[in-house]
Design a protein around this motif. Structure first.
Motif, PDB file in Angstrom:
ATOM      1  N   GLU A 133      -6.984   3.595  -4.180  1.00 39.84           N
ATOM      2  CA  GLU A 133      -7.449   4.782  -3.469  1.00 39.84           C
ATOM      3  C   GLU A 133      -7.622   5.929  -4.461  1.00 39.84           C
ATOM      4  OE1 GLU A 133      -8.288   5.861  -0.525  1.00 39.84           O
ATOM      5  OE2 GLU A 133      -8.133   3.982   0.577  1.00 39.84           O
ATOM      6  N   ASN A 136      -4.852   8.668  -3.740  1.00 40.71           N
ATOM      7  CA  ASN A 136      -3.453   8.274  -3.893  1.00 40.71           C
ATOM      8  C   ASN A 136      -3.373   7.138  -4.899  1.00 40.71           C
ATOM      9  OD1 ASN A 136      -0.769   7.576  -3.703  1.00 40.71           O
ATOM     10  ND2 ASN A 136      -0.713   7.517  -1.467  1.00 40.71           N
ATOM     11  N   ARG A 138      -1.028   5.443  -5.917  1.00 38.31           N
ATOM     12  CA  ARG A 138      -0.008   4.434  -5.604  1.00 38.31           C
ATOM     13  C   ARG A 138      -0.439   3.492  -4.484  1.00 38.31           C
ATOM     14  NH1 ARG A 138       4.679   7.892  -3.691  1.00 38.31           N
ATOM     15  NH2 ARG A 138       5.601   5.830  -3.315  1.00 38.31           N
ATOM     16  N   LEU A 139      -1.545   3.839  -3.802  1.00 40.65           N
ATOM     17  CA  LEU A 139      -1.980   3.074  -2.646  1.00 40.65           C
ATOM     18  C   LEU A 139      -3.101   2.113  -3.033  1.00 40.65           C
ATOM     19  CD1 LEU A 139      -1.559   2.784   0.427  1.00 40.65           C
ATOM     20  CD2 LEU A 139      -3.409   4.446   0.730  1.00 40.65           C
ATOM     21  N   HIS A 141      -5.516  -1.379  -1.557  1.00 41.22           N
ATOM     22  CA  HIS A 141      -5.945  -2.296  -0.512  1.00 41.22           C
ATOM     23  C   HIS A 141      -6.135  -3.682  -1.143  1.00 41.22           C
ATOM     24  CE1 HIS A 141      -6.631   1.146   2.102  1.00 41.22           C
ATOM     25  NE2 HIS A 141      -7.291   1.718   1.091  1.00 41.22           N
ATOM     26  N   LEU A 180       6.992  -3.017  -0.464  1.00 43.18           N
ATOM     27  CA  LEU A 180       5.591  -2.625  -0.638  1.00 43.18           C
ATOM     28  C   LEU A 180       4.973  -2.122   0.662  1.00 43.18           C
ATOM     29  CD1 LEU A 180       4.367  -5.577  -2.889  1.00 43.18           C
ATOM     30  CD2 LEU A 180       4.779  -3.216  -3.617  1.00 43.18           C
ATOM     31  N   VAL A 181       5.502  -2.608   1.785  1.00 44.25           N
ATOM     32  CA  VAL A 181       4.952  -2.188   3.080  1.00 44.25           C
ATOM     33  C   VAL A 181       5.927  -1.302   3.845  1.00 44.25           C
ATOM     34  CG1 VAL A 181       3.458  -4.193   3.273  1.00 44.25           C
ATOM     35  CG2 VAL A 181       5.796  -4.309   4.158  1.00 44.25           C
ATOM     36  N   THR A 202      -2.568  -3.420   2.955  1.00 42.93           N
ATOM     37  CA  THR A 202      -2.377  -2.258   2.090  1.00 42.93           C
ATOM     38  C   THR A 202      -0.998  -2.308   1.455  1.00 42.93           C
ATOM     39  OG1 THR A 202      -3.815  -0.920   3.501  1.00 42.93           O
ATOM     40  CG2 THR A 202      -2.410   0.264   1.973  1.00 42.93           C
ATOM     41  N   LEU A 203      -0.963  -1.959   0.149  1.00 40.09           N
ATOM     42  CA  LEU A 203       0.294  -1.897  -0.601  1.00 40.09           C
ATOM     43  C   LEU A 203       0.539  -0.473  -1.053  1.00 40.09           C
ATOM     44  CD1 LEU A 203      -0.132  -5.007  -2.949  1.00 40.09           C
ATOM     45  CD2 LEU A 203       1.063  -4.921  -0.757  1.00 40.09           C
ATOM     46  N   LEU A 204       1.788  -0.031  -0.986  1.00 42.90           N
ATOM     47  CA  LEU A 204       2.174   1.276  -1.506  1.00 42.90           C
ATOM     48  C   LEU A 204       3.228   1.064  -2.579  1.00 42.90           C
ATOM     49  CD1 LEU A 204       1.896   4.350  -1.356  1.00 42.90           C
ATOM     50  CD2 LEU A 204       3.753   4.350   0.332  1.00 42.90           C
ATOM     51  N   ASP A 207       7.176   5.124  -6.553  1.00 40.05           N
ATOM     52  CA  ASP A 207       6.892   6.200  -7.501  1.00 40.05           C
ATOM     53  C   ASP A 207       7.450   5.833  -8.869  1.00 40.05           C
ATOM     54  OD1 ASP A 207       6.008   8.564  -8.505  1.00 40.05           O
ATOM     55  OD2 ASP A 207       7.686   9.744  -7.753  1.00 40.05           O
TER      56      ASP A 207
END
Length: 249
Positions: A133, A136, A138-139, A141, A180-181, A202-204, A207
């Motif tokens: 993204e 972001n 860190r985000l 798909h 991750l989710v 989607t993965l986050l 930090d």
């Protein structure tokens, strides 16, 4: 007593003009006559060299110059429009070429599943793609492609999960699917297909975490078994915003 003579008497008389008055008038007349001759000569030269319709020709020339200037401005504007249109066309051609290349790759993939001489394989992790993204970092798909042709016509169902390995605070770590989710109870994403399926999610990332690779694990139970595959992060990362079409069959 001595005799003193009286002082001489001074008499002031107007000086006679050395130049007679008629000569001065004659000189002025000659100057006037010379200026008149010069004026007549200049007028004659101008009439001989400048046509009678010179003013009209000058206006015509000015009108033609203005018309040419306007035409030049129109041509310059047309050139700018053509250049911009050509740039848009080149971008459109590039996008279409990328789409065609992707469709050819998909066709080759689908053909490999339906060939008569294709090997009969069970559940397999065929491919993985990631797209970040812009807003972001860190985000991400992801799209996971699963296949099976061991039992054509039968439905393979189960769950798929991703684990990401990398570094954090200078140490090698693996971030599991629940982290991750952001769901500690999550076991994976469900799938159900006969021949292939693309699962999107989607993965986050945490930090301060720098990813290096991804491990994809799919579990279809005892009938189709399990499958896993490791991918390098840089090999599967696509440009931000790129979309991937998927279907289940």
């Amino acid at each position: 007593m001595a005799h003193v003579s009286p002082p001489p008497t001074l008499v002031i008389r107007p000086q006679e003009d050395d130049v007679p008055r008629w000569r001065r008038w004659l000189t002025l007349a000659l100057f006037w006559l010379a200026s008149l001759i010069v004026a007549v000569a200049v007028t004659w030269v101008w009439r001989e060299n400048v046509p009678a319709n010179g003013a009209a020709q000058l206006r015509t020339a000015l009108d033609q110059a203005n018309a040419l200037q306007q035409r030049l401005a129109v041509l310059e504007r047309a050139q700018q429009v053509a250049t911009a249109a050509n740039a848009d066309l080149q971008r459109e051609i590039g996008q279409r070429q990328e789409e065609i290349a992707g469709l050819r790759a998909d066709l080759a993939f689908y053909s490999s599943l339906t060939r008569a001489d294709a090997g009969r394989d069970g559940l397999a992790v065929q491919a993985l793609s990631l797209a970040g993204e812009r807003d972001n970092p860190r985000l991400f798909h992801f799209t996971v492609t699963l296949t099976q042709n061991l039992k054509p016509g039968q439905v393979a169902s189960g769950q798929v999960r991703l684990d990401v390995r990398g570094t954090r605070a200078g140490k090698l770590v693996t971030v599991a699917w629940p982290d991750l989710v952001a769901d500690t109870n999550a076991k994976g994403m469900g799938f159900s297909f006969k021949y292939f399926q693309q699962i999107k999610g989607t993965l986050l990332l945490p930090d301060g975490f720098a990813p290096d690779g991804v491990r994809v694990e799919a579990d279809a139970g005892t009938e189709f078994g399990k499958s896993s595959r490791d991918f390098e992060w840089g090999d599967v990362l696509a440009t931000p915003g790129e979309t991937h079409a998927g279907e289940s069959k």
